[in-house]
Design a protein around this motif. Structure first.
Motif, mmCIF file in Angstrom:
data_model
loop_
_atom_site.group_PDB
_atom_site.id
_atom_site.type_symbol
_atom_site.label_atom_id
_atom_site.label_comp_id
_atom_site.label_asym_id
_atom_site.label_seq_id
_atom_site.Cartn_x
_atom_site.Cartn_y
_atom_site.Cartn_z
ATOM 1 N N CYS A 173 0.828 -1.207 0.000
ATOM 2 C CA CYS A 173 0.000 0.000 0.000
ATOM 3 C C CYS A 173 0.860 1.255 0.000
ATOM 4 O O CYS A 173 1.878 1.315 0.683
ATOM 5 N N ASN A 174 0.411 2.273 -0.728
ATOM 6 C CA ASN A 174 1.075 3.577 -0.764
ATOM 7 C C ASN A 174 0.234 4.654 -0.114
ATOM 8 O O ASN A 174 0.529 5.828 -0.255
ATOM 9 N N GLU A 175 -0.837 4.296 0.563
ATOM 10 C CA GLU A 175 -1.739 5.292 1.145
ATOM 11 C C GLU A 175 -2.466 4.691 2.338
ATOM 12 O O GLU A 175 -2.370 3.505 2.599
ATOM 13 N N TYR A 176 -3.206 5.547 3.048
ATOM 14 C CA TYR A 176 -4.018 5.101 4.174
ATOM 15 C C TYR A 176 -5.495 5.196 3.817
ATOM 16 O O TYR A 176 -5.962 6.206 3.304
ATOM 17 N N SER A 177 -6.207 4.123 4.098
ATOM 18 C CA SER A 177 -7.664 4.104 3.950
ATOM 19 C C SER A 177 -8.176 2.878 4.694
ATOM 20 O O SER A 177 -7.786 1.755 4.382
ATOM 21 N N TYR A 178 -9.042 3.090 5.691
ATOM 22 C CA TYR A 178 -9.543 1.969 6.471
ATOM 23 C C TYR A 178 -10.749 1.326 5.799
ATOM 24 O O TYR A 178 -11.631 2.001 5.278
ATOM 25 N N SER A 179 -10.764 0.018 5.853
ATOM 26 C CA SER A 179 -11.868 -0.789 5.340
ATOM 27 C C SER A 179 -11.701 -2.156 5.971
ATOM 28 O O SER A 179 -10.608 -2.519 6.408
ATOM 29 N N TYR A 180 -12.760 -2.929 6.036
ATOM 30 C CA TYR A 180 -12.638 -4.284 6.563
ATOM 31 C C TYR A 180 -13.402 -5.250 5.672
ATOM 32 O O TYR A 180 -14.533 -4.961 5.267
ATOM 33 N N ALA A 181 -12.779 -6.372 5.380
ATOM 34 C CA ALA A 181 -13.440 -7.444 4.630
ATOM 35 C C ALA A 181 -12.652 -8.727 4.853
ATOM 36 O O ALA A 181 -11.445 -8.694 5.120
ATOM 37 N N TYR A 182 -13.320 -9.836 4.739
ATOM 38 C CA TYR A 182 -12.658 -11.127 4.815
ATOM 39 C C TYR A 182 -12.521 -11.679 3.400
ATOM 40 O O TYR A 182 -13.513 -11.921 2.730
ATOM 41 N N ARG A 183 -11.279 -11.789 2.943
ATOM 42 C CA ARG A 183 -10.940 -12.325 1.630
ATOM 43 C C ARG A 183 -11.679 -11.616 0.486
ATOM 44 O O ARG A 183 -12.328 -12.253 -0.335
ATOM 45 N N PRO A 184 -11.545 -10.289 0.405
ATOM 46 C CA PRO A 184 -12.212 -9.571 -0.684
ATOM 47 C C PRO A 184 -11.511 -9.796 -2.025
ATOM 48 O O PRO A 184 -10.322 -10.125 -2.070
ATOM 49 N N ASP A 185 -12.262 -9.613 -3.089
ATOM 50 C CA ASP A 185 -11.695 -9.672 -4.428
ATOM 51 C C ASP A 185 -10.801 -8.461 -4.650
ATOM 52 O O ASP A 185 -11.002 -7.400 -4.046
ATOM 53 N N ILE A 186 -9.810 -8.619 -5.514
ATOM 54 C CA ILE A 186 -8.904 -7.526 -5.878
ATOM 55 C C ILE A 186 -8.687 -7.555 -7.381
ATOM 56 O O ILE A 186 -8.565 -8.628 -7.974
ATOM 57 N N VAL A 187 -8.695 -6.376 -7.994
ATOM 58 C CA VAL A 187 -8.325 -6.208 -9.399
ATOM 59 C C VAL A 187 -7.175 -5.205 -9.405
ATOM 60 O O VAL A 187 -7.297 -4.117 -8.850
ATOM 61 N N ILE A 188 -6.053 -5.584 -10.005
ATOM 62 C CA ILE A 188 -4.886 -4.711 -10.052
ATOM 63 C C ILE A 188 -4.754 -4.150 -11.462
ATOM 64 O O ILE A 188 -4.755 -4.893 -12.442
ATOM 65 N N LEU A 189 -4.663 -2.819 -11.531
ATOM 66 C CA LEU A 189 -4.543 -2.100 -12.800
ATOM 67 C C LEU A 189 -3.162 -1.464 -12.890
ATOM 68 O O LEU A 189 -2.603 -1.039 -11.873
ATOM 69 N N SER A 190 -2.633 -1.365 -14.108
ATOM 70 C CA SER A 190 -1.332 -0.728 -14.324
ATOM 71 C C SER A 190 -1.401 0.200 -15.526
ATOM 72 O O SER A 190 -2.082 -0.105 -16.504
ATOM 73 N N ASN A 191 -0.677 1.309 -15.435
ATOM 74 C CA ASN A 191 -0.507 2.170 -16.602
ATOM 75 C C ASN A 191 0.973 2.247 -16.957
ATOM 76 O O ASN A 191 1.418 3.180 -17.605
ATOM 77 N N GLY A 192 1.732 1.293 -16.520
ATOM 78 C CA GLY A 192 3.180 1.278 -16.707
ATOM 79 C C GLY A 192 3.866 1.510 -15.379
ATOM 80 O O GLY A 192 4.095 0.576 -14.624
#
Length: 107
Positions: free
Chosen positions: A72-91
């Motif tokens: 992580c490069n930032e702070y943001s609170y959230s809670y979930a058990y085994r959430p889905d993730i999609v990773i995006l890149s622009n280079g």
């Protein structure tokens, strides 16, 4: 299976992906989906592996599919058990969509 809206310069396309990411991603035209999976935990400040997602804090390592990781490069609170993730890149930059929230991450 949920849909991820991927915008192109010509039109908006609806693309089915295994992970959930339901938000307006019109700011991500030209970005590429490089990975789709599940956040299986994170490494806490004591170096212990936790098996849930508690959002991001700077430099928190998120474990993805038990054998991959993003930081992580930032702070943001959230809670979930085994959430889905999609990773995006622009280079040079990476973003992770987790539980319909976008996070700045790095490899």
């Amino acid at each position: 299976m949920k849909q991820l809206l991927v915008a192109t310069s010509a039109a908006a396309l609806s693309v089915e992906v295994a992970a959930a990411c339901e938000l307006d991603i019109s700011d991500y035209v030209g970005w590429t989906i490089i990975y789709s999976g599940t956040v299986t935990g994170y490494i806490d400040e004591n170096g212990q592996v936790q098996d849930q997602f508690n959002g991001c804090t700077h430099n928190r390592v998120l474990i993805v599919d038990n054998d991959k990781a993003v930081t992580c490069n930032e702070y943001s609170y959230s809670y979930a058990y085994r959430p889905d993730i999609v990773i995006l890149s622009n280079g040079p930059s990476l973003k992770a969509c987790i539980d319909d929230e976008m996070y700045d991450v790095r490899r």
